[in-house]
Design an enzyme around this catalytic site. Structure first.
Site, mmCIF file in Angstrom:
data_model
loop_
_atom_site.group_PDB
_atom_site.id
_atom_site.type_symbol
_atom_site.label_atom_id
_atom_site.label_comp_id
_atom_site.label_asym_id
_atom_site.label_seq_id
_atom_site.Cartn_x
_atom_site.Cartn_y
_atom_site.Cartn_z
ATOM 1 N N GLU A 244 0.841 -1.213 0.000
ATOM 2 C CA GLU A 244 0.000 0.000 0.000
ATOM 3 C C GLU A 244 0.867 1.251 0.000
ATOM 4 O OE1 GLU A 244 -4.243 -0.769 2.264
ATOM 5 O OE2 GLU A 244 -2.956 0.798 3.017
ATOM 6 N N ARG A 270 -4.155 33.177 -16.845
ATOM 7 C CA ARG A 270 -4.716 34.201 -15.960
ATOM 8 C C ARG A 270 -3.821 35.441 -15.966
ATOM 9 N NH1 ARG A 270 -9.051 36.582 -13.767
ATOM 10 N NH2 ARG A 270 -8.697 37.299 -11.630
ATOM 11 N N GLN A 281 7.395 35.896 -9.914
ATOM 12 C CA GLN A 281 8.253 34.846 -9.358
ATOM 13 C C GLN A 281 7.560 34.092 -8.213
ATOM 14 O OE1 GLN A 281 12.044 35.826 -7.291
ATOM 15 N NE2 GLN A 281 12.960 35.151 -9.212
#
Ligand SMILES: Cc1cc2nc3c(=O)[nH]c(=O)nc-3n(C[C@H](O)[C@H](O)[C@H](O)COP(=O)(O)OP(=O)(O)OC[C@H]3O[C@@H](n4cnc5c(N)ncnc54)[C@H](O)[C@@H]3O)c2cc1C
Length: 390
Positions: A244, A270, A281
């Site tokens: 798992e 955007r 940055q």
């Protein structure tokens, strides 16, 4: 060291990429809010034999080892937005099928594998109300009676329980609460005396994976349904955890890959203050940090998978992979929300990714408990070095 994938491995990725349309669900957001498991989507996975991918080819499975399975689950995490579905699949594979394959007798394999290949869903039950991280505190007991055992007790937070056809259950067979004091049993979910909470638990994330509690009241199980020797529950449970903590968590690598692409696209499209936000940055470094976390988590997970395939399972490597992936996924999901801002807060894929990431630091061993285990390993190594130096 060769990092390239072979033809079969690139074919796995391609096949799953091509399956994306069949795994898409336009109603996913509503189904997620309603907390509904999708049987039709599970059937798609079953038709393509992803629910039996560890079963050897001679028996009709895909014969995947840990690395190939990790690639498959990573690709499923990337191309199927229903992470709860893939989580349920991975729990069935790693915590039920894998320990059965590793520790089941030839007779058990002959009896159970053909049925599992018909599409049975498994649930792995160890956690109890008073035995979470401290699994050895379990109270569920299997007491010998005639040619079998009678099981009494209860389990909680069990993935797939409400939809399960068979259960892998751990119960105490010894006098104490230690590694060799419990055993593992495989049984049909409709065995008399087994009751499973019919309504799946409401939860923060992975809502489309069904989770429930199980009660065992005088459940009689024949001895031949005990996996491995009496008292070998500890090593069997460890198989589930190693697989798992490695393969299951690959699904989150796929989610992070997809998430990073969404964030890059959003940062470029955007515009604020007259330029794309990617030009700031503060945003581009977030993207780089996401990428760094993803790549380092992926390397750790692939290494752990490689070790499993070499027949040299390393609990420490699996724990590190799990810690790095779960931490990366939470951190990257927070960054993704911040980059999408209001769009990331609205109901939809970005907020769902954050909700789906949170449980990863809890199941398969909490981050704190795994760090305890790793700390113990560090101390042992130091002690070993000291012994040699003296
Ligand atoms: C989505 C999901 C799916 C799950 N699926 C399954 C399943 O299929 N089968 C199953 O059996 N169980 C399952 N579980 C249960 C899971 O294994 C447990 O939640 C987990 O082991 C932690 O137990 P707990 O929730 O009782 O927390 P607790 O053990 O009560 O821990 C509470 C807090 O205390 C901390 N803590 C506890 N002990 C220590 C310690 N020694 N040192 C430092 N900190 C400590 C923990 O890290 C945690 O922060 C699932 C859980 C989730 C969330």
């Amino acid at each position: 060291m060769d990092f390239s994938l072979n033809d079969q491995q690139t074919a796995i990725q391609r096949e799953i990429g091509e399956l994306a349309a069949q795994l898409a669900d336009p109603q996913l957001q509503q189904r997620d809010l309603a907390g509904e498991f999708s049987r039709p989507l599970w059937q798609v996975l079953h038709r393509h034999r992803f629910d039996t991918l560890f079963i050897e080819r001679e028996r009709g499975g895909r014969g995947y080892g840990a690395f190939d399975a990790s690639l498959a689950l990573e690709a499923l995490g990337r191309h199927c937005q229903d992470s709860g579905l893939i989580f349920g699949l991975a729990a069935h594979l790693c915590a039920c099928l894998q320990p059965l394959l590793k520790h089941g007798s030839p007779a058990q394999l002959d009896r159970w594998l053909p049925r599992i290949q018909q599409g049975l869903i498994g649930a792995h039950a160890i956690t109890e109300p008073e035995a979470g991280s401290d699994v050895f505190a379990m109270q569920t007991r299997a007491v010998r009676e005639g040619a079998g055992y009678v099981i009494n007790g209860s389990k909680c937070y069990i993935t797939n329980a409400p939809v399960a056809d068979f259960l892998l259950v751990h119960a105490r067979t010894g006098p104490g609460h230690r590694y060799f004091d419990f055993s593992t049993f495989i049984l049909a979910a409709n065995t008399p005396g087994v009751s499973i909470s019919p309504v799946p638990h409401e939860k923060l994330g992975l809502r489309t994976a069904a989770m429930g509690d199980i009660r065992f009241e005088h459940v009689w199980v024949p001895e031949q349904d005990r996996i491995g020797a009496e008292g070998s529950g500890g090593p069997i449970f460890q198989v589930s955890m190693d697989w798992e903590r490695t393969c299951l968590f690959a699904l989150y690598l796929g989610v992070m890959q997809r998430q990073l692409a969404l964030c890059v696209a959003r940062s470029e499209s955007r515009h604020q203050f007259g330029q794309a936000i990617a030009g700031y940055q503060a945003v581009s470094h977030k993207l780089v940090d996401m990428s760094l976390r993803l790549e380092s988590a992926r390397l750790a997970l692939y290494k752990s998978a490689w070790q499993l395939d070499q027949g040299k399972p390393d609990n420490g490597a699996a724990a590190m992979a799990k810690l790095l992936v779960s931490d990366a996924c939470v951190q990257n999901s927070l960054a993704a929300v911040q980059i999408h801002a209001a769009q990331g807060i609205l109901s939809g894929e970005i907020e769902r990714q954050l909700r789906n990431a949170m449980p990863a630091q809890v199941f398969s061993g909490t981050s704190e408990v795994l760090k305890n285990n790793l700390a113990r390993q560090l101390r042992l190594a130091a002690a070993y070095r000291q012994d040699k130096d003296e």
